[in-house]
Design a protein around this motif. Structure first.
Motif, mmCIF file in Angstrom:
data_model
loop_
_atom_site.group_PDB
_atom_site.id
_atom_site.type_symbol
_atom_site.label_atom_id
_atom_site.label_comp_id
_atom_site.label_asym_id
_atom_site.label_seq_id
_atom_site.Cartn_x
_atom_site.Cartn_y
_atom_site.Cartn_z
ATOM 1 N N SER A 88 -4.347 4.773 32.263
ATOM 2 C CA SER A 88 -3.223 4.656 33.464
ATOM 3 C C SER A 88 -2.378 3.094 32.430
ATOM 4 O O SER A 88 -2.602 3.111 31.532
ATOM 5 C CB SER A 88 -4.333 3.822 34.323
ATOM 6 O OG SER A 88 -5.087 2.030 33.335
ATOM 7 N N SER A 89 -1.290 2.409 33.593
ATOM 8 C CA SER A 89 -0.406 1.595 33.342
ATOM 9 C C SER A 89 -1.305 0.604 32.579
ATOM 10 O O SER A 89 -0.547 -0.179 31.789
ATOM 11 C CB SER A 89 0.465 1.787 34.439
ATOM 12 O OG SER A 89 -0.472 0.896 34.869
ATOM 13 N N ALA A 90 -2.385 0.461 33.166
ATOM 14 C CA ALA A 90 -3.387 -0.750 32.784
ATOM 15 C C ALA A 90 -3.851 -0.400 31.446
ATOM 16 O O ALA A 90 -4.660 -1.572 30.662
ATOM 17 C CB ALA A 90 -4.074 -0.839 33.572
#
Length: 202
Positions: free
Chosen positions: A66-68
């Protein structure tokens, strides 16, 4: 001494026939299951053992992030983006060759010499180096040039016999659904080697 042991064993078996039969039957079943498991494991260990470079071949596993920066999908899967080949060859040292195998070839109507025939054919789109990396030997055709040009196809011996009457179909063509017309440039030698990569055409 051994003779006495045998006599005692026989007497005990004949004296308790029912329990002896249960014990012997249980032993036979357990030994059969054990042998079956050993044979199954031995068979699984034979897959891809024919390749002399097997200790230097690795499958790329991808994970969704994910972007995190959180990974998803557990252990990952064997699908990767197509441009990864150039990335590995150009920016990573120690990488000699990279071969991509992409599903989607086959499972369509085959058109041979103007006749529509419903013959299933499964295979992969592959880079030209696939024959060298996995040490696939050709019975007909040249392994160095078989998959260099677009719309070239290499068939297994069984698939070639299923599609063509000719012993050597190199140079013949087949139309694979909407994918286009492919020219047969090679036929793999028939072998009993076990591999987890199963196909009829490359």
């Amino acid at each position: 001494m051994i003779r006495n042991y045998i006599l005692v064993a026989v007497r005990n078996l004949t004296r308790n026939k029912f329990f002896s039969a249960i014990n012997v039957f249980g032993l036979a079943v357990s030994m059969s299951i054990g042998m079956a498991i050993i044979m199954l494991v031995a068979d699984q260990m034979m897959y891809d053992r024919f390749n002399t470079k097997r200790d230097r071949i690795f499958r790329v596993i991808s994970k969704a992030v994910s972007s995190a920066g959180v990974e998803h999908g557990g252990v990952g899967n064997s699908t990767s983006p197509m441009p990864l080949r150039e990335e590995l060859l150009e920016n990573y040292t120690g990488v000699e060759k990279v071969v991509r195998l992409k599903r989607g070839f086959g499972n369509n109507w085959m058109e041979l010499e103007g006749q529509n025939v419903n013959i299933p054919l499964t295979g992969f789109f592959a880079d030209p180096e696939v024959l060298e990396m996995f040490e696939y030997e050709l019975q007909y055709g040249d392994s160095k040039t078989a998959l260099v040009h677009p719309y070239s196809v290499v068939l297994t011996k069984k698939a070639a016999g299923k599609l063509f009457k000719e012993e050597n179909p190199v140079g013949l063509t087949l139309k694979v659904g909407d994918l286009g017309v492919f020219s047969v440039t090679g036929v793999l030698k028939e072998t009993d080697r076990k591999s987890h990569i199963v196909f009829e055409a490359l």
